[in-house]
Design an enzyme around this catalytic site. Structure first.
Site, mmCIF file in Angstrom:
data_model
loop_
_atom_site.group_PDB
_atom_site.id
_atom_site.type_symbol
_atom_site.label_atom_id
_atom_site.label_comp_id
_atom_site.label_asym_id
_atom_site.label_seq_id
_atom_site.Cartn_x
_atom_site.Cartn_y
_atom_site.Cartn_z
ATOM 1 N N ALA A 237 0.802 -1.229 0.000
ATOM 2 C CA ALA A 237 0.000 0.000 0.000
ATOM 3 C C ALA A 237 0.831 1.274 0.000
ATOM 4 O O ALA A 237 0.283 2.357 0.154
ATOM 5 C CB ALA A 237 -0.936 0.000 1.207
ATOM 6 N N ALA A 238 2.128 1.160 -0.193
ATOM 7 C CA ALA A 238 2.984 2.347 -0.086
ATOM 8 C C ALA A 238 2.584 3.433 -1.084
ATOM 9 O O ALA A 238 2.462 4.613 -0.737
ATOM 10 C CB ALA A 238 4.445 1.963 -0.279
ATOM 11 N N GLY A 239 2.408 3.052 -2.345
ATOM 12 C CA GLY A 239 2.074 4.038 -3.373
ATOM 13 C C GLY A 239 0.730 4.687 -3.138
ATOM 14 O O GLY A 239 0.566 5.903 -3.354
ATOM 15 N N ASP A 240 -0.254 3.905 -2.707
ATOM 16 C CA ASP A 240 -1.583 4.462 -2.455
ATOM 17 C C ASP A 240 -1.576 5.375 -1.238
ATOM 18 O O ASP A 240 -2.244 6.413 -1.226
ATOM 19 C CB ASP A 240 -2.598 3.329 -2.266
#
Length: 298
Positions: A237-240
């Site tokens: 979920a890093a990018g989100d």
């Protein structure tokens, strides 16, 4: 208020030391079913980072649909425009290795039925400060939302694919990671990709994982921030998280570098936790990380 038009998936996550090669069977250490989907993740990230969030999309009439709806509502996201449609919800099969890296297979389910915003959806979007989009919905639906939004449009071009000119013309800010930037431009160097992407959209942020993020605009502004040093457990979920937190910081009027630092701190917190939606940090945690980072830099 920030609107998110996108996907909601149930993430079926297997944690292993080393991801299996083709034809290989490995033993995992854990399995979890957690709410996710790039759109739903970004909506939760927005809400937890301190802004109002509204999610527009679809879930299925299966056992996962109510779970996905409750995960969003429980995080403070407005789900008034979240439809329930016949058939299964979206599913993501995720393998997370011992370094926190992942490989993902997405089965669209209900997300594949979304054809674009209706009149009520557009009314909700137009009351927002910005619209966040990704590419886990049908491309025609994404293009329709972007071109009719009448508010600033932020696009995360993932999963990476060719972007129609009509979509690019409606996007104000593009947020690819370095791999997506390379896929879009054919250029391996992020700085070169940044310059090439600015020929397509007015502003670009390229996320660089542990190396932080870079920003550029057509007016010539540039910024680069490092990422706080952390041990990654799950980068799903890093990018989100980054995209949602960045949208909040920009809506608050923070300067570009400060907005990048806020989003990078949020992403660094998320990778230290397992799961997608559950890993999103609260506003107080982000601010505490920023304060600690600033103190270390003095």
């Amino acid at each position: 208020m920030i609107s998110v038009f996108g996907s909601a998936n149930m993430d079926l996550v297997a944690y292993v030391s080393t991801a299996p090669r083709r034809g290989e069977t490995v033993t995992g250490r854990a399995f979890r079913a957690v709410p996710g989907g790039k759109g739903a993740n970004q909506a939760i990230a927005v809400a937890r980072a301190g802004a109002g969030a509204a999610f527009l999309g679809a879930v299925g009439a299966d056992e996962f649909g109510p779970v996905l709806r409750e995960a969003l509502a429980g995080a403070g996201v407005d789900v008034t425009r979240l439809r329930t449609v016949p058939g299964p919800s979206g599913i993501a099969h995720i393998v997370v290795d011992g370094d926190g890296g992942n490989s993902i297979i997405v089965i669209p389910g209900a997300n594949g039925t979304v054809t674009g915003p209706d009149a009520a959806d557009l009314a909700a979007i137009r009351r927002s400060d910005a619209l966040l989009l990704q590419l886990e919905l049908p491309m025609d639906a994404v293009v329709a939302a972007a071109t009719q939004a009448e508010v600033p449009v932020v696009l995360t071009p993932a999963p990476a694919r060719e972007l129609p000119g009509e979509l690019l013309a409606a996007v104000g800010l593009l947020i690819p990671n370095e791999h997506e930037a390379a896929a879009l431009t054919g250029l391996a160097d992020p700085q070169e990709s940044l310059a090439a992407l600015l020929d397509l959209v007015p502003e670009v942020v390229i996320t660089l994982g542990a190396a932080g993020a870079i920003y550029g605009s057509r007016s010539g502004e540039r910024a680069r921030v490092p990422a706080p040093p952390v041990r990654a457990v799950d980068t799903t979920a890093a990018g989100d998280t980054f995209a949602g937190a960045l949208a909040v910081a920009r809506a608050e009027g923070r300067p570009h570098r400060d907005a990048l630092r806020f989003a990078t701190a949020a992403a660094a917190l998320s990778v230290q936790r397992e799961g997608a939606g559950p890993s999103m940090p609260a506003r107080a945690e982000i601010e505490a990380t920023l304060a600690a980072t600033t103190e270390e830099e003095r």
